[in-house]
Design an enzyme around this catalytic site. Structure first.
Site, PDB file in Angstrom:
ATOM      1  N   TYR A  54       0.842  -1.202   0.000  1.00  9.94           N
ATOM      2  CA  TYR A  54       0.000   0.000   0.000  1.00  9.94           C
ATOM      3  C   TYR A  54       0.882   1.259   0.000  1.00  9.94           C
ATOM      4  O   TYR A  54       1.773   1.420   0.825  1.00  9.94           O
ATOM      5  CB  TYR A  54      -0.947   0.031   1.207  1.00  9.94           C
ATOM      6  CG  TYR A  54      -2.038  -1.043   1.191  1.00  9.94           C
ATOM      7  CD1 TYR A  54      -2.298  -1.819   0.068  1.00  9.94           C
ATOM      8  CD2 TYR A  54      -2.812  -1.271   2.321  1.00  9.94           C
ATOM      9  CE1 TYR A  54      -3.294  -2.799   0.065  1.00  9.94           C
ATOM     10  CE2 TYR A  54      -3.817  -2.246   2.324  1.00  9.94           C
ATOM     11  CZ  TYR A  54      -4.040  -3.003   1.189  1.00  9.94           C
ATOM     12  OH  TYR A  54      -5.030  -3.964   1.206  1.00  9.94           O
ATOM     13  N   GLN A 177      -9.219 -13.109   2.989  1.00  6.47           N
ATOM     14  CA  GLN A 177      -9.659 -11.701   2.886  1.00  6.47           C
ATOM     15  C   GLN A 177     -10.166 -11.441   1.464  1.00  6.47           C
ATOM     16  O   GLN A 177      -9.387 -11.130   0.575  1.00  6.47           O
ATOM     17  CB  GLN A 177      -8.521 -10.736   3.232  1.00  6.47           C
ATOM     18  CG  GLN A 177      -9.040  -9.312   3.285  1.00  6.47           C
ATOM     19  CD  GLN A 177      -7.995  -8.279   3.658  1.00  6.47           C
ATOM     20  OE1 GLN A 177      -7.806  -7.304   2.946  1.00  6.47           O
ATOM     21  NE2 GLN A 177      -7.322  -8.461   4.771  1.00  6.47           N
ATOM     22  N   SER A 206     -13.768  -3.806   1.242  1.00  3.06           N
ATOM     23  CA  SER A 206     -14.695  -2.972   0.463  1.00  3.06           C
ATOM     24  C   SER A 206     -16.163  -3.293   0.750  1.00  3.06           C
ATOM     25  O   SER A 206     -16.966  -3.452  -0.178  1.00  3.06           O
ATOM     26  CB  SER A 206     -14.395  -3.067  -1.039  1.00  3.06           C
ATOM     27  OG  SER A 206     -13.072  -2.688  -1.321  1.00  3.06           O
ATOM     28  N   GLY A 284     -12.637   1.367   5.090  1.00  2.00           N
ATOM     29  CA  GLY A 284     -11.651   2.407   4.845  1.00  2.00           C
ATOM     30  C   GLY A 284     -12.289   3.733   5.191  1.00  2.00           C
ATOM     31  O   GLY A 284     -13.516   3.836   5.316  1.00  2.00           O
TER      32      GLY A 284
END
Ligand SMILES: NC(=O)c1ccc[n+]([C@@H]2O[C@H](COP(=O)([O-])OP(=O)(O)OC[C@H]3O[C@@H](n4cnc5c(N)ncnc54)[C@H](OP(=O)(O)O)[C@@H]3O)[C@@H](O)[C@H]2O)c1
Length: 332
Positions: A54, A177, A206, A284
Site C-alpha cells: 500500500y 480476505q 470494500s 476504509g
C-alpha cells in the site's frame, strides 16, 4: 464494538476493522490518517489491516506511527505479502526469499515485533505452495507472525493449502480476505461453505463498495469533490461500480436504510456482518466522521424481510460468479 473469533482460532477481532489501502501515504495527509486511526480506537476498533504494497510501503509506516504508544496487546495488526514492493524479480510473490524479506520490512515500518495476522495477498502460481506454507510456519515458530491467512484465494486454493498444512503439520490458515458487499457476493457459493467446514473466517474488504453504497455517487452527476472516484489512483479501482444501473439502484436503498434508522454506510457494513462466516468487515475512511458513522453497524441485526427488500432492489447488478476470484497468472 462486538468481537468475533478469527476462524477456528482463539484470536478475537473487532467486528469492524480499519484498513488503510489508497488512503494512508497517498489520498490523505498524515494528520488526517492519524485522526482516522484515533477515531477507530476511540470507537473500540482493535483490528487494523494494511499491506506491504500500500502506497509503495508508506501506508505501513503511517499506521506504525499512528499506533505508536498504543498498548500492543490491545491491538490486532494485520498485513500482507505478494504484490511488488520493488523492481527486482524477487521483490514480489510468495517465495521464501520475498516472504522473509517482506515481513522484516513490514515489522520495521509498523514498529512492532510481530503481526497478529500475515496474509498471502494473492495466490502465487510460480512458487510451490509447500514453500510458502513452510515459510509462513517458520515465521509463526519465530514469533514474528501469530496467525496466517490468505486473500482472494479460490475455494480450491484454500482447500489445497489446508490439505498440505494438515499433511505436513504446518500452521493452518485461519482466514481469507475477499471482496464482499451487497454488490459483490462471489464468495457465497464455494468459498464460504468450504470455509465454514474448515474453520476459516472471511475478513472482508470494500464492504461499502469503496463508497458507492453510501449513495453519494448520483447517476448523471459529477462525483463529490475529494471522493475516491475523483482520486488519481482510486478512480480506476471504483470504476466497476460507476455505472447508471448500479448507481440508480443504490439510490433506491435509501428508504430501506431510513426505515431502520441507519445511514447507508451502516446498512452496507451491517449487511456483510449478517454472514456468520465473516469475522470482520474492514472499512476504509478518509475522514474520522466516516469511521464514526460506519462503526455503528456493529451488532445491528437485519431481518429476513430487510434482506429481501435489498435483493429486490439490487436485482441483476449483484455479482455472484465465483470465477471472479482470480490471482494473476503469471504473478504480477
Ligand atoms: N486484500 C485485498 O486485496 C484488498 C483490496 C482492497 C481493500 N482491502 C482492505 O480493505 C480495506 C477497506 O477497503 P475499501 O477502502 O475499499 O473499503 P470501503 O469501506 O468499502 O470504502 C472506503 C471508502 O469509502 C468512502 N467512505 C467510507 N465510509 C464513508 C461514509 N460513512 N460516508 C461517505 N463515504 C465513505 C471513503 O472514501 P472517499 O472519502 O475517498 O470517498 C473510504 O475511503 C482497505 O483499506 C484494505 O485494508 C484489501
Amino acid at each position: 464494538m462486538e468481537f468475533r473469533h478469527l476462524g477456528r482460532s482463539g484470536l478475537m477481532v473487532s467486528e469492524i476493522s480499519y484498513g488503510n489501502w489508497l488512503t494512508h501515504g497517498s489520498q490523505v495527509e498524515e494528520d488526517a490518517a492519524k485522526l482516522c486511526v484515533q477515531a477507530a480506537l476511540d470507537e473500540g476498533i482493535t483490528t487494523f489491516d494494511t499491506a506491504d504494497v500500500y502506497a509503495g510501503t508508506k501506508a505501513e509506516e503511517v499506521l506504525g506511527r499512528a499506533l505508536k504508544g498504543v498498548r500492543r496487546e490491545s491491538l490486532e495488526i494485520f498485513t500482507k505479502v505478494y504484490w511488488p514492493t520493488g523492481a527486482g524479480k524477487n521483490d514480489r510473490g510468495l517465495s521464501r526469499k520475498h516472504v522473509v524479506e517482506s515481513i522484516h520490512g513490514s515489522l520495521r515500518r509498523l514498529q512492532t515485533d510481530y503481526v497478529d495476522l500475515y496474509q498471502a495477498h494473492r495466490f502465487d502460481y510460480e512458487t510451490p505452495l509447500e514453500e510458502t506454507l513452510k515459510t509462513f510456519d517458520d515465521l509463526v515458530r519465530q514469533g514474528k507472525v501469530l496467525y496466517v491467512g490468505v486473500s482472494e484465494w479460490t475455494a480450491d486454493q484454500i482447500a489445497q493449502a489446508l490439505k498440505i498444512a494438515d499433511e505436513m503439520g504446518f500452521d493452518r490458515i485461519v482466514s481469507n480476505q475477499p471482496q464482499y458487499s451487497m454488490l459483490w457476493r462471489v464468495i457465497e457459493s464455494e468459498i464460504v461453505p468450504l470455509s465454514e467446514k474448515e474453520g476459516v473466517s472471511q475478513v472482508v474488504f470494500s464492504p461499502i463498495a469503496q463508497g458507492v453504497l453510501t449513495g453519494k455517487y448520483v447517476p448523471g452527476q459529477q462525483p463529490p469533490e475529494g471522493s475516491r472516484a475523483t482520486d488519481k489512483s482510486g478512480s480506476a479501482m471504483i470504476a466497476r461500480f460507476m455505472n447508471d444501473d448500479v448507481l440508480s439502484r443504490v439510490q433506491e436503498l435509501k428508504p430501506i436504510a431510513a426505515d431502520l434508522g441507519l445511514t447507508m454506510a451502516q446498512l452496507a457494513v451491517a449487511w456483510v456482518l449478517q454472514n456468520p462466516n465473516v469475522a470482520s468487515a474492514i472499512v476504509g475512511a478518509t475522514r474520522p466522521e466516516q469511521v464514526r458513522d460506519n462503526v455503528k453497524a456493529a451488532g445491528v441485526k437485519l431481518d429476513a424481510d430487510v434482506l429481501k427488500r435489498i435483493d429486490d432492489v439490487l436485482g441483476s447488478v449483484v455479482e455472484r460468479d465465483p470465477a471472479k476470484t482470480v490471482s494473476p497468472n503469471p504473478r504480477a
